[in-house]
Design an enzyme around this catalytic site. Structure first.
Site, short mmCIF file in Angstrom:
data_model
loop_
_atom_site.label_atom_id
_atom_site.label_comp_id
_atom_site.label_asym_id
_atom_site.label_seq_id
_atom_site.Cartn_x
_atom_site.Cartn_y
_atom_site.Cartn_z
N GLY A 1 0.82 -1.30 -0.06
CA GLY A 1 0.14 0.07 -0.21
C GLY A 1 0.98 1.13 -0.03
O GLY A 1 2.09 1.17 0.31
N GLN B 1 2.96 9.95 1.80
CA GLN B 1 4.12 9.25 1.65
C GLN B 1 4.91 9.92 0.46
O GLN B 1 6.20 9.60 0.39
CB GLN B 1 4.15 7.79 1.51
CG GLN B 1 3.59 7.30 3.01
CD GLN B 1 3.41 5.62 2.63
OE1 GLN B 1 2.54 5.14 2.31
NE2 GLN B 1 4.58 4.79 3.11
N CYS C 1 6.51 -0.65 6.55
CA CYS C 1 5.98 0.43 5.68
C CYS C 1 7.34 0.95 4.68
O CYS C 1 8.48 0.90 5.12
CB CYS C 1 5.75 1.48 6.88
SG CYS C 1 5.20 3.01 6.10
N LEU C 2 6.91 1.34 3.87
CA LEU C 2 7.82 2.01 2.63
C LEU C 2 8.50 3.10 3.09
O LEU C 2 9.80 3.37 2.79
CB LEU C 2 7.07 1.97 1.31
CG LEU C 2 6.43 0.93 0.58
CD1 LEU C 2 5.97 1.33 -0.84
CD2 LEU C 2 7.57 0.08 0.33
N HIS D 1 -3.73 0.54 8.00
CA HIS D 1 -2.33 1.12 8.03
C HIS D 1 -2.25 2.16 7.08
O HIS D 1 -1.74 3.44 7.71
CB HIS D 1 -1.23 -0.04 7.37
CG HIS D 1 0.16 0.62 7.36
ND1 HIS D 1 1.12 0.10 7.92
CD2 HIS D 1 0.70 1.52 6.34
CE1 HIS D 1 2.41 0.77 7.46
NE2 HIS D 1 2.04 1.56 6.51
N GLU D 2 -2.68 2.30 5.99
CA GLU D 2 -2.63 3.60 4.92
C GLU D 2 -3.88 4.43 5.44
O GLU D 2 -3.43 5.39 5.07
CB GLU D 2 -3.25 2.79 3.66
CG GLU D 2 -2.33 1.67 3.00
CD GLU D 2 -0.96 2.13 3.10
OE1 GLU D 2 -0.51 3.35 2.82
OE2 GLU D 2 0.02 1.13 2.97
N HIS E 1 -1.98 6.69 7.77
CA HIS E 1 -1.11 7.62 7.10
C HIS E 1 -1.85 8.97 6.90
O HIS E 1 -1.25 10.15 6.89
CB HIS E 1 -0.63 7.10 5.84
CG HIS E 1 0.57 6.14 6.12
ND1 HIS E 1 1.67 6.86 6.40
CD2 HIS E 1 0.77 4.86 5.60
CE1 HIS E 1 2.77 5.89 6.49
NE2 HIS E 1 2.37 4.67 5.85
ZN ZN Z 1 3.13 2.99 5.37
#
Ligand code: ZN
Length: 151
Positions: A46, A51, A89-90, A131-132, A135
């Site tokens: 995701g 981000q 997480c990226l 999670h997303e 953000h």
């Molecule tokens: Zn993330």
């Protein structure tokens, strides 16, 4: 295809609350396309707009079992159960931590055509939704994770 730069933890942008999308402009469509390409290139499940430095309520998610989702102005409208599992997480590369998330999550969102839809997710997809969407409110999984480890 355009690959965007993914911001890393410590960048203030990741801690801001994102604004809703009020009109789906060509710019939003391009953002969705670029976020999809960026997520796939980074091998992520995701990606949320903050981000990539855009403070808008836009998320893309893709899991092997559930396929690809684009969520504009997403909201969790129901959740149940619980799962405890590792999460990454990226924006926090090379690190992992254990989180508790609902097992089942229902999200209402708008697609790129401006249509409202509802989607149910379980397991990995439910975790990705949580999670997303976090953000979009400036929250990172490391805020709630335990047993953080380096990969
Ligand atoms: Zn993330």
């Amino acid at each position: 295809m355009a690959k965007l730069k993914i911001l890393k933890v410590g960048d203030e942008t990741l801690r801001k609350v994102c604004r809703p999308v009020d009109r789906i402009t060509p710019r939003i469509i391009t953002l969705l396309d670029d976020m999809r390409d960026t997520m796939r290139a980074a091998d992520g499940v995701g990606l949320a707009a903050p981000q990539v430095g855009v403070l808008r309520r836009v998320v893309v998610i893709e899991t092997p079992d559930d396929g690809y989702f684009e969520l504009i102005n997403p909201k969790i409208i129901a959740f149940s159960g619980e799962q405890t599992s590792e999460e990454g997480c990226l924006s926090v590369p090379g690190r992992w931590g254990v989180t508790k998330r609902p097992m089942h999550v229902t999200v209402r969102a708008v697609n790129r055509r401006g249509e409202v839809f509802t989607v149910n997710g379980s397991g990995l997809l439910a975790k990705a939704f949580c999670h997303e969407l976090d953000h979009l409110d400036g929250k990172l999984y490391i805020d709630i994770a335990e047993q953080m480890r380096d990969s």
